[in-house]
Write a protein that holds these residues in place. Structure first.
Motif, PDB file in Angstrom:
ATOM      1  N   LEU A 220       0.828  -1.494   0.019  1.00  0.00           N
ATOM      2  CA  LEU A 220      -0.088  -0.244  -0.005  1.00  0.00           C
ATOM      3  C   LEU A 220       1.090   1.149   0.078  1.00  0.00           C
ATOM      4  CD1 LEU A 220      -3.013  -1.268   2.303  1.00  0.00           C
ATOM      5  CD2 LEU A 220      -2.903  -0.865   0.393  1.00  0.00           C
ATOM      6  N   TRP A 221       1.636   1.382   0.895  1.00  0.00           N
ATOM      7  CA  TRP A 221       2.795   2.322   0.729  1.00  0.00           C
ATOM      8  C   TRP A 221       3.449   2.373  -0.475  1.00  0.00           C
ATOM      9  CZ3 TRP A 221       4.276   5.278   5.048  1.00  0.00           C
ATOM     10  CH2 TRP A 221       5.596   5.913   4.685  1.00  0.00           C
ATOM     11  N   PHE A 222       3.949   1.432  -1.236  1.00  0.00           N
ATOM     12  CA  PHE A 222       4.327   1.892  -2.118  1.00  0.00           C
ATOM     13  C   PHE A 222       3.497   2.167  -3.538  1.00  0.00           C
ATOM     14  CE2 PHE A 222       6.837  -0.694  -5.976  1.00  0.00           C
ATOM     15  CZ  PHE A 222       6.936   0.999  -6.468  1.00  0.00           C
ATOM     16  N   MET A 223       2.727   1.629  -3.404  1.00  0.00           N
ATOM     17  CA  MET A 223       1.411   2.346  -3.872  1.00  0.00           C
ATOM     18  C   MET A 223       0.646   3.668  -4.625  1.00  0.00           C
ATOM     19  SD  MET A 223      -0.223   0.397  -7.482  1.00  0.00           S
ATOM     20  CE  MET A 223      -0.532   1.688  -8.411  1.00  0.00           C
ATOM     21  N   GLY A 224       1.161   3.970  -3.489  1.00  0.00           N
ATOM     22  CA  GLY A 224       0.223   4.963  -3.329  1.00  0.00           C
ATOM     23  C   GLY A 224       1.477   6.682  -3.224  1.00  0.00           C
ATOM     24  N   PHE A 225       2.366   6.076  -3.051  1.00  0.00           N
ATOM     25  CA  PHE A 225       3.275   7.071  -2.974  1.00  0.00           C
ATOM     26  C   PHE A 225       4.492   7.023  -4.317  1.00  0.00           C
ATOM     27  CE2 PHE A 225       3.708   6.889   1.810  1.00  0.00           C
ATOM     28  CZ  PHE A 225       3.519   8.326   1.901  1.00  0.00           C
ATOM     29  N   GLY A 226       3.753   6.127  -4.859  1.00  0.00           N
ATOM     30  CA  GLY A 226       4.435   5.963  -6.790  1.00  0.00           C
ATOM     31  C   GLY A 226       2.734   6.519  -8.405  1.00  0.00           C
ATOM     32  N   LEU A 227       2.137   6.764  -7.378  1.00  0.00           N
ATOM     33  CA  LEU A 227       1.520   7.392  -8.071  1.00  0.00           C
ATOM     34  C   LEU A 227       1.297   8.436  -8.778  1.00  0.00           C
ATOM     35  CD1 LEU A 227      -2.310   5.766  -6.596  1.00  0.00           C
ATOM     36  CD2 LEU A 227      -1.285   4.985  -8.834  1.00  0.00           C
ATOM     37  N   PRO A 228       1.626   9.590  -8.227  1.00  0.00           N
ATOM     38  CA  PRO A 228       1.914  10.964  -8.088  1.00  0.00           C
ATOM     39  C   PRO A 228       2.539  11.098  -9.378  1.00  0.00           C
ATOM     40  CG  PRO A 228       2.676  10.760  -6.098  1.00  0.00           C
ATOM     41  CD  PRO A 228       2.091   9.648  -6.381  1.00  0.00           C
ATOM     42  N   VAL A 229       4.369  10.292  -9.895  1.00  0.00           N
ATOM     43  CA  VAL A 229       4.792  10.275 -11.418  1.00  0.00           C
ATOM     44  C   VAL A 229       3.783  10.195 -12.627  1.00  0.00           C
ATOM     45  CG1 VAL A 229       6.178   8.073 -11.185  1.00  0.00           C
ATOM     46  CG2 VAL A 229       6.629  10.226 -11.959  1.00  0.00           C
ATOM     47  N   LEU A 230       3.136   9.086 -12.524  1.00  0.00           N
ATOM     48  CA  LEU A 230       2.239   8.895 -13.403  1.00  0.00           C
ATOM     49  C   LEU A 230       1.210   9.763 -14.231  1.00  0.00           C
ATOM     50  CD1 LEU A 230       1.033   4.655 -12.419  1.00  0.00           C
ATOM     51  CD2 LEU A 230       4.225   5.645 -13.334  1.00  0.00           C
ATOM     52  N   PHE A 231       1.052  10.699 -13.068  1.00  0.00           N
ATOM     53  CA  PHE A 231       0.166  12.233 -13.452  1.00  0.00           C
ATOM     54  C   PHE A 231       0.816  13.113 -13.763  1.00  0.00           C
ATOM     55  CE2 PHE A 231      -2.513   8.654 -11.286  1.00  0.00           C
ATOM     56  CZ  PHE A 231      -3.906   8.567 -11.789  1.00  0.00           C
ATOM     57  N   THR A 232       2.164  12.826 -13.211  1.00  0.00           N
ATOM     58  CA  THR A 232       2.198  14.664 -13.334  1.00  0.00           C
ATOM     59  C   THR A 232       3.189  14.261 -14.707  1.00  0.00           C
ATOM     60  OG1 THR A 232       2.622  13.975 -10.905  1.00  0.00           O
ATOM     61  CG2 THR A 232       4.201  15.903 -12.144  1.00  0.00           C
ATOM     62  N   VAL A 233       4.495  13.315 -14.919  1.00  0.00           N
ATOM     63  CA  VAL A 233       5.951  13.675 -15.533  1.00  0.00           C
ATOM     64  C   VAL A 233       4.775  12.926 -17.090  1.00  0.00           C
ATOM     65  CG1 VAL A 233       7.564  13.246 -16.531  1.00  0.00           C
ATOM     66  CG2 VAL A 233       7.208  13.107 -13.508  1.00  0.00           C
TER      67      VAL A 233
END
Length: 436
Positions: A202-215
């Motif tokens: 859950l930790w990895f998935m939660g903090f890994g999402l922002p880059v997929l919507f920003t870069v």
């Protein structure tokens, strides 16, 4: 306007894209620090699953197979994601796969018959994590400029270490040695340790999402957008041959970095083992040291990033490797826990900038729209010699056993230092890249 220029901010370091990109590093710390280094693999190699020799051998064999898979496939996945304009897409896919395989570790119950499931899941997670990292590292030139690439890389590594601090602290104080009673801290059937896997996913998935919507995603290259899997090997072979003819120092750097990065990985891989086996640390003490060590490593990575942009990455790597050799010698000569804390934290201080500047070094060399391919080779060369530090660690212990007996584990430190020294010697003649 080029892809790099379109998304880079020449004057600001902490842009929205940089923060989102570094958030992925923060999230991945739950996999690197909690699952594969300090907590879950310790559970897998415990007496729950058999003798230490059997469980360690099973884990090592699974990770070795994973390493071969990464070595064979990482450069191809990088090449195809670059060519097809799907770098962000494959980062997302592999991030999800890491989270799923990590969460599945919840079903590894403390019985010997579950050992195979556990080591296979850890091995699969490590493969998907390596594939994700290839695309993640390849984004570095997209979100930085030649003048800021070192700071941005150092900031990412620093965020990773800080994420490890927070994740390890949560695991320690809620699951391993809970500060309060709650159902998840129940040790029956190792529920508390199995929940570590769910937390990490859950930790990895939660903090890994922002880059997929920003870069932003790359544009596909016209000639290679639909390159086939087998054809990708032929393309890669031609490009490696051309790279050797036109810029041998990039090839030399890939080889030298493979050696010293294996030594850097061993510092963390065997740090907890040495702390427990040689210096008598308990699991709780190992985690506490890991938390403090991550603080020091984060500081080192961020300071190293600043120095990288001022002096270039090679000088930072060389200085860090020398510092590691001095600190490692201090750990070897230390008679007790105080010396381990002092010199062990020195090791953490120099590991961060060496890792960060190694990534920045390659990012400065990567041709535009070929970053994934080059970072795929970076992963492959690293995996190709990933046996080196573990082998030297074990060999040094075996050689020292007739003389040192039960204290022979300490001599494994010398094996790691030999690998770091070899990487340093290989790096010295390599021409540094332009910076600034």
């Amino acid at each position: 306007m080029s892809e790099h220029q379109a998304v880079a901010q020449p004057t600001r370091i902490l842009t929205k894209q940089v923060l989102a990109w570094a958030s992925w590093d923060w999230g991945s710390a739950a996999i690197n620090a909690v699952m594969t280094t300090f907590v879950f693999t310790v559970y897998l190699t415990s007496s729950y699953f058999g003798s230490p020799a059997e469980t360690s051998a099973a884990l090592g064999a699974a990770l070795a197979v994973a390493g071969v898979a990464v070595a064979l496939l990482a450069p191809i996945t990088g090449l195809r994601s670059d060519a097809g304009g799907r770098r962000r897409f494959w980062l997302g896919v592999n991030t999800v796969l890491v989270a799923l395989t990590t969460a599945a570790c919840f079903f590894v119950f403390p019985e010997p018959r579950f050992l195979l499931l556990g080591v296979c899941l850890i091995a699969l997670a490590s493969v998907f994590a390596e594939f994700a990292t290839v695309n993640y590292n390849a984004m570095l030139p997209q979100i930085s400029t030649p003048a800021t690439i070192g700071k941005v890389s150092g900031f990412g590594w620093g965020m990773g270490y800080l994420g490890g601090i927070v994740a390890l602290s949560i695991v320690l104080f809620t699951l391993v040695t809970p500060l309060f009673d709650w159902a998840g801290a129940n040790e029956h059937n190792a529920l508390n340790l199995r929940l570590v896997a769910v937390f990490s996913a859950l930790w990895f998935m939660g903090f890994g999402l922002p880059v997929l919507f920003t870069v932003p995603e790359l544009a596909a290259t016209a000639k290679s957008a639909r390159i086939g899997f087998v054809a990708a090997y032929r393309v890669l072979g031609r490009r490696v041959a051309a790279l050797y003819r036109t810029d041998r120092h990039t090839v030399y750097f890939l080889l030298s970095s493979a050696v010293f990065r294996d030594g850097l990985a061993a510092v963390f891989t065997f740090g907890g083992v040495i702390a427990a086996g040689t210096f008598g640390f308990t699991l709780q003490q190992v985690i506490i040291f890991a938390i403090v060590g991550n603080v020091v490593a984060a500081i080192g990575a961020m300071v190293g990033g600043v120095l990288d942009d001022r002096t270039g990455p090679k000088s930072v790597i060389v200085g860090s490797l020398i510092g590691l050799l001095v600190a490692g010698t201090g750990v070897f000569l230390s008679p007790g826990t105080t010396g381990f804390w002092i010199f062990g934290l020195m090791l953490c201080l120099f590991v961060g900038p060496a890792q960060s500047s190694s990534r920045a070094y390659l990012a400065r060399l990567a041709p535009e729209s070929q970053e994934g391919e080059l970072f795929g080779l970076y992963a492959t060369t690293g995996r190709a010699v990933s046996f080196l530090a573990p082998a030297m660690f074990a060999w040094a212990i075996v050689l020292a056993t007739p003389m040192a007996g039960d204290g022979a584990q300490r001599y494994g430190i010398l094996g790691i230092l030999v690998v770091l020294a070899g990487g340093l010697l290989l790096l010295l003649p390599v021409r540094p890249p332009r910076h600034g």
